[in-house]
Design an enzyme around this catalytic site. Sequence first.
Site, short mmCIF file in Angstrom:
data_model
loop_
_atom_site.label_atom_id
_atom_site.label_comp_id
_atom_site.label_asym_id
_atom_site.label_seq_id
_atom_site.Cartn_x
_atom_site.Cartn_y
_atom_site.Cartn_z
N ASP A 1 0.47 4.62 -2.10
CA ASP A 1 -0.41 5.74 -2.42
C ASP A 1 -1.69 5.68 -1.59
OD1 ASP A 1 1.39 6.58 -4.24
OD2 ASP A 1 0.27 5.98 -6.02
N PHE B 1 -0.99 6.85 1.94
CA PHE B 1 -0.80 8.30 1.95
C PHE B 1 -2.15 9.01 1.84
CE2 PHE B 1 0.04 12.47 0.26
CZ PHE B 1 1.20 12.87 0.93
N ASP B 2 -2.99 8.56 0.90
CA ASP B 2 -4.31 9.16 0.72
C ASP B 2 -5.15 9.01 1.98
OD1 ASP B 2 -3.69 9.91 -1.84
OD2 ASP B 2 -4.63 8.16 -2.78
N SER C 1 -2.16 20.10 -7.15
CA SER C 1 -2.52 18.69 -7.01
C SER C 1 -3.98 18.52 -7.42
CB SER C 1 -2.32 18.23 -5.57
OG SER C 1 -0.99 18.33 -5.17
N ILE C 2 -4.46 17.28 -7.44
CA ILE C 2 -5.87 17.01 -7.75
C ILE C 2 -6.45 16.19 -6.60
CG2 ILE C 2 -7.48 15.89 -9.32
CD1 ILE C 2 -5.63 16.41 -11.58
N GLU D 1 -9.96 11.65 -18.70
CA GLU D 1 -8.64 11.27 -19.20
C GLU D 1 -8.02 10.26 -18.24
OE1 GLU D 1 -6.30 14.86 -19.88
OE2 GLU D 1 -8.19 15.98 -20.05
N LYS E 1 -5.36 8.73 -15.76
CA LYS E 1 -4.40 9.32 -14.81
C LYS E 1 -3.08 8.57 -14.92
CE LYS E 1 -3.97 10.80 -10.00
NZ LYS E 1 -2.63 10.22 -9.76
N ASP F 1 0.65 7.46 -14.25
CA ASP F 1 1.49 7.37 -13.06
C ASP F 1 2.93 7.68 -13.46
OD1 ASP F 1 2.26 7.00 -10.49
OD2 ASP F 1 2.16 4.81 -10.51
N ARG G 1 7.44 19.59 -11.63
CA ARG G 1 6.42 20.30 -10.88
C ARG G 1 7.01 20.93 -9.62
NH1 ARG G 1 0.98 17.74 -8.23
NH2 ARG G 1 2.49 16.76 -6.87
N TYR H 1 -1.35 17.28 -21.39
CA TYR H 1 -2.80 17.38 -21.21
C TYR H 1 -3.28 18.68 -20.58
CZ TYR H 1 -1.00 15.64 -16.75
OH TYR H 1 -0.26 15.46 -15.62
N LYS I 1 -12.54 16.21 -15.61
CA LYS I 1 -12.42 17.67 -15.60
C LYS I 1 -13.67 18.31 -16.18
CE LYS I 1 -7.48 17.23 -16.75
NZ LYS I 1 -6.44 17.53 -17.76
N LYS J 1 -9.67 7.22 -8.17
CA LYS J 1 -8.56 6.29 -7.97
C LYS J 1 -9.04 4.85 -8.08
CE LYS J 1 -4.93 7.47 -6.98
NZ LYS J 1 -4.28 7.98 -5.77
N CYS K 1 16.78 -13.62 18.93
CA CYS K 1 17.03 -13.30 17.52
C CYS K 1 17.12 -14.58 16.70
CB CYS K 1 18.31 -12.48 17.38
SG CYS K 1 18.83 -12.20 15.69
N CYS L 1 21.02 -14.98 15.44
CA CYS L 1 22.17 -15.26 16.31
C CYS L 1 21.78 -15.79 17.68
CB CYS L 1 23.01 -13.99 16.47
SG CYS L 1 22.18 -12.67 17.40
N CYS M 1 17.30 -6.84 18.08
CA CYS M 1 18.38 -7.72 18.54
C CYS M 1 19.50 -6.86 19.09
CB CYS M 1 18.89 -8.59 17.37
SG CYS M 1 20.39 -9.52 17.77
N CYS N 1 25.58 -9.94 15.31
CA CYS N 1 24.51 -10.65 14.61
C CYS N 1 24.80 -10.73 13.12
CB CYS N 1 23.19 -9.93 14.84
SG CYS N 1 21.79 -10.68 13.98
#
Length: 718
Positions: free
Chosen positions: A55, A58-59, A104-105, A138, A140, A142, A161, A258, A322, A346, A440, A443, A458, A463
Amino acid sequence: MAQNANDLPEQATLFEGAAPSAPAKSPRTRAAELNRLLNTYAYQYYALDDPQVTDAEFDRLLRELQAIEEVHPELVTPDSYTQRVGGYVSEQFEPVRHAQRMYSIDDAMNLEELDEWLARTDEALGSTPEHPVAYTCELKIDGLGVALTYRDAQFVRAATRGDGTTGENVTANVLTIGDIPHALARAGLARVADGGLGQSVEVRGEVYMPKHSFVRLNEDADAAGREPFANPRNAAAGSLRQKDPKVTAHRDLETFIYAVADEAPLAVTTQWQFLQWLRDCGFNVNPNAARCTSAREVHEFCANALAHREDLDYDIDGVVVKVDSFDGQAALGFTARAPRWAIAFKFPPEEKRTVLREIRVQVGRTGVLTPVAEFDPVLVAGSTIARATLHNIDEVRRKNVRVGDTIVVHKAGDVIPEVVGPVLELRPEGSVDWEMPSACPSCGSPVIREEGEVAYRCVSIDCPAQATERLIHWGSRNAMDIDGLGDEIVSRMVEQGLLTDVADFYDKLTEEALSEVSCGRQTVDGDDIVVGKTIASKVMAQVNESRGRGLARVLFGLGIRHVGANVARALATHFRSMQALMTAAPEDIAAIDGVGPKIAASVHEFFSVKKNVAVVERLREAGVVLEEEVEEPDAPQTLAGLTFVLTGTLQNYKRTEAAKLLEAMGAKCTGSVSKKTSYVIAGEAAGSKLTKAEQLGVPVLDESALEQILTTGQVPAL
């Protein structure tokens, strides 16, 4: 129980001494790259329930894209990830259009960003010491977002969603969740217009799996030799998307509700009142919430939640703040992807120090060498970890880690072990940069790094390490889908000489031999625990059933480099038989839409190896289906060569239905607009796809034109 805001751990910062970065890319190039990455990672997370990045990563990518677009607004396009809600709609379930869009938030990654949002919101809503803006805080959760629809006070539908506008109909599965009320309770109906009669109410929340249920589920999977779920969120998502509701019923899912799509029918004016209304109706509402009227109170709630997150029987990754007043929410409105009246603070991952003892190289099924950090065991976020992938040599250099370093580790997303970086002041004298081996480790064959690629590989097809990973891949869900064939069992069978290649599943492996395979654990008396006859019988039944999966899955299961599930399907649809594909010229393979010369060369090279051809022949002799059944079109292919995109709401068709009718006439229907798109068919409330079509000059048709196409097989003149 409250904790001062100053006690919150600081967010992780960059470590000094990192290797210099590569030359900077242009903003346009980087924005395009970020959009591609974000869309790929979002698809893996939402559609496949198989996240490939944390996460936090990604953020980080999303925030980098937002920063670029803020400085270069000309790069903001309708299909930018910053303009959309995360999520995808699977074709496995009937699509459901939400009463109102599910957004999304936006995230606040530290207290400074949270305070900036609070200050902006206070200013926008005219907060004063005498009349401060109130906020509802509130936890969050997961889990997996869900929308529940009640009509005349009775439960009628549940949907995921999805992409925010359209979700998946999972009503039958949600009905198996014990805390979902089938009718709104009398106490709640007293605050609904007309007592609920004639009213439609869509509430929203999160489906999650309690931690104790997740542990039990993975223990059962381990005992059965199945691949365990990575985390409770993935387990909840996978459980809710089961085709058989009986499976969902045994997964111990729960909910927290919620939110509401439209509060107009309700006699409530604030989020705080709304949470009480939900309780009155019989919904499960998280008790850990607070109404705050100052930044200090918000800080205290966040600190308290962080301090006690491990005490909860469910996963949380932050706090959602909120604006309490619904009028205030309406005044602030929404951006393209998120409400302006809410923010998600977060939590930082828990970090510990340990010593890096070794960087070991792991060889994957395609020959890719992956460095893995081995360190002294350390307890992080509730479990002990002792290893974490370093991905590739560039990542080792970027993190600047060396054997012998004291390192900082955490669990990304509270699940995936990750090395953050070294504590440079504790680095031992004489330490040297780690280098990728030239041979390798499995092998001894030469290791190469092709131009333009990050990975070292390799080159030997013999292998042993690759063989094990290929065998595991063969039984995976998107390949031959052999349930019960877990990584540990496959590895043990390889060690005991029962498997060397994928054909061994069908012409060598027996139920008796499989039943005696060790599970790698021992009884209290020190005896090996074996697979046993019951599980062996079930696995062999799955192996036999997999013979009929068809050519596309076989091609994907063979692990041919660059051939994913979609390419495998395209090859199978075009050639229809393994023999035709094996004898095809590279240029004929490359001519298939979505394949190209690079993939074609890889396919041709794979089948030029005699050992590979011999394995395919053994599969044929063992009864594995190496053909693909392709239905011959009944309708004339008058639309062949044309690509359509459908968007918006059609009055007389579902978009999926219309797409199938167009495809039956030879057309190709895709989900995104590009210069290669022939026509866009736009219904009511068409959004970004219509805008992009107009920008690119792609012809746009309405539903009456669609009717004419389906009737005549011809596109009307514009």
